[in-house]
Design a protein around this motif. Structure first.
Motif, short mmCIF file in Angstrom:
data_model
loop_
_atom_site.label_atom_id
_atom_site.label_comp_id
_atom_site.label_asym_id
_atom_site.label_seq_id
_atom_site.Cartn_x
_atom_site.Cartn_y
_atom_site.Cartn_z
N MET A 1 0.83 -1.18 0.00
CA MET A 1 0.00 0.00 0.00
C MET A 1 0.87 1.25 0.00
O MET A 1 1.98 1.23 0.50
CB MET A 1 -0.90 0.02 1.23
N ASN A 2 0.33 2.32 -0.52
CA ASN A 2 0.99 3.61 -0.54
C ASN A 2 0.44 4.43 0.63
O ASN A 2 -0.73 4.78 0.65
CB ASN A 2 0.72 4.31 -1.88
N ILE A 3 1.30 4.72 1.61
CA ILE A 3 0.87 5.35 2.86
C ILE A 3 1.64 6.64 3.07
O ILE A 3 2.86 6.68 2.92
CB ILE A 3 1.09 4.39 4.04
N VAL A 4 0.90 7.69 3.45
CA VAL A 4 1.52 8.98 3.80
C VAL A 4 1.34 9.21 5.29
O VAL A 4 0.25 9.02 5.82
CB VAL A 4 0.88 10.14 3.00
N ILE A 5 2.42 9.62 5.95
CA ILE A 5 2.40 9.87 7.38
C ILE A 5 2.77 11.32 7.65
O ILE A 5 3.82 11.78 7.20
CB ILE A 5 3.38 8.94 8.12
N THR A 6 1.91 12.03 8.38
CA THR A 6 2.27 13.37 8.85
C THR A 6 2.89 13.22 10.22
O THR A 6 2.75 12.19 10.87
CB THR A 6 1.03 14.28 8.92
N GLY A 7 3.56 14.24 10.68
CA GLY A 7 4.14 14.18 12.02
C GLY A 7 5.62 13.83 12.03
O GLY A 7 6.20 13.66 13.09
N SER A 8 6.22 13.68 10.86
CA SER A 8 7.64 13.43 10.72
C SER A 8 8.07 12.16 11.46
O SER A 8 7.35 11.16 11.44
CB SER A 8 8.46 14.63 11.17
N LEU A 9 9.22 12.20 12.09
CA LEU A 9 9.77 11.02 12.77
C LEU A 9 9.80 11.20 14.27
O LEU A 9 10.81 11.01 14.93
CB LEU A 9 11.19 10.74 12.26
N GLY A 10 8.66 11.53 14.83
CA GLY A 10 8.54 11.68 16.28
C GLY A 10 8.30 10.36 16.96
O GLY A 10 8.57 9.28 16.42
N ASN A 11 7.74 10.43 18.15
CA ASN A 11 7.49 9.24 18.96
C ASN A 11 6.52 8.26 18.33
O ASN A 11 6.54 7.08 18.63
CB ASN A 11 6.97 9.65 20.35
N ILE A 12 5.65 8.74 17.48
CA ILE A 12 4.70 7.87 16.78
C ILE A 12 5.17 7.60 15.36
O ILE A 12 5.19 6.47 14.90
CB ILE A 12 3.29 8.50 16.78
N GLY A 13 5.54 8.65 14.66
CA GLY A 13 5.88 8.54 13.25
C GLY A 13 7.04 7.63 12.94
O GLY A 13 7.00 6.85 11.98
N LYS A 14 8.10 7.70 13.73
CA LYS A 14 9.28 6.88 13.44
C LYS A 14 9.00 5.39 13.56
O LYS A 14 9.25 4.64 12.61
CB LYS A 14 10.46 7.30 14.32
N PRO A 15 8.49 4.90 14.71
CA PRO A 15 8.24 3.46 14.78
C PRO A 15 7.15 3.00 13.80
O PRO A 15 7.22 1.89 13.26
CB PRO A 15 7.81 3.21 16.23
N LEU A 16 6.17 3.85 13.55
CA LEU A 16 5.14 3.50 12.58
C LEU A 16 5.74 3.37 11.19
O LEU A 16 5.46 2.39 10.47
CB LEU A 16 4.03 4.56 12.59
N THR A 17 6.57 4.32 10.80
CA THR A 17 7.23 4.26 9.50
C THR A 17 8.10 3.03 9.38
O THR A 17 8.06 2.31 8.37
CB THR A 17 8.07 5.54 9.27
N GLN A 18 8.90 2.76 10.41
CA GLN A 18 9.77 1.58 10.39
C GLN A 18 8.97 0.30 10.19
O GLN A 18 9.34 -0.56 9.38
CB GLN A 18 10.58 1.50 11.68
N GLU A 19 7.89 0.17 10.91
CA GLU A 19 7.07 -1.05 10.81
C GLU A 19 6.42 -1.17 9.44
O GLU A 19 6.41 -2.25 8.85
CB GLU A 19 6.00 -1.05 11.90
N LEU A 20 5.89 -0.07 8.93
CA LEU A 20 5.23 -0.12 7.62
C LEU A 20 6.21 -0.43 6.49
O LEU A 20 5.92 -1.24 5.61
CB LEU A 20 4.51 1.19 7.35
N VAL A 21 7.39 0.16 6.54
CA VAL A 21 8.42 -0.12 5.53
C VAL A 21 8.85 -1.58 5.64
O VAL A 21 8.97 -2.28 4.62
CB VAL A 21 9.62 0.83 5.69
N GLN A 22 9.05 -2.06 6.86
CA GLN A 22 9.45 -3.45 7.09
C GLN A 22 8.41 -4.43 6.51
O GLN A 22 8.76 -5.49 6.02
CB GLN A 22 9.64 -3.69 8.58
N LYS A 23 7.14 -4.05 6.55
CA LYS A 23 6.07 -4.90 6.02
C LYS A 23 5.88 -4.74 4.52
O LYS A 23 4.97 -5.32 3.94
CB LYS A 23 4.76 -4.61 6.76
#
Length: 142
Positions: A1-23
């Motif tokens: 899926m193509n996912i856009v995340i706002t909030g940059s790489l903060g406490n939520i954005g960074k682990p969320l981005t890492q998990e989504l990329v890993q998947k």
């Protein structure tokens, strides 16, 4: 899926981005700071550098996304120690920009995080949330 995340790489954005990329998802992370670009790309995501106050930038970034994660954050609005800062006004402005960008982009699913709202802002939060209820049946709020 193509996912856009706002909030940059903060406490939520960074682990969320890492998990989504890993998947295996294609992830675009919006940040207002150019210096975050290398860190975003090192995780395996695409960086989109711009401001939440720019609805046209948001719409262009949201275009083609299957999911857009929308987060309101104190950071970038004003210092939390600034007694004259209008955080409610800033949240509403960004919320309106999100609404406009979502409408323009034609994205499918929109996730919203409202974790930063405080109890004394409950009335404003309900007003803000009601803008989306019914208009976007696929909106997910937690």
């Amino acid at each position: 899926m193509n996912i856009v995340i706002t909030g940059s790489l903060g406490n939520i954005g960074k682990p969320l981005t890492q998990e989504l990329v890993q998947k295996g998802h294609t992830v675009t992370v919006i940040s207002r700071k150019e210096e975050r670009k290398k860190e975003i790309e090192a995780i395996g995501a695409k960086a989109a550098i711009g401001a939440m106050q720019d609805a046209d930038f948001l719409a262009a970034t949201f275009k083609g996304a299957d999911i857009v994660y929308l987060m309101e954050s104190w950071e970038g609005m004003a210092s939390i120690f600034d007694k004259d800062a209008d955080f409610i006004g800033a949240f509403n402005s960004i919320g309106n920009n999100y609404k406009q960008a979502v409408e323009q982009s034609g994205g499918k699913t929109h996730c919203t995080s409202k974790q930063y709202w405080r109890p004394h802002q409950q009335r404003d939060r309900q007003s803000f949330s009601s803008q989306y209820r019914g208009k976007y049946p696929e909106t997910i709020t937690w």
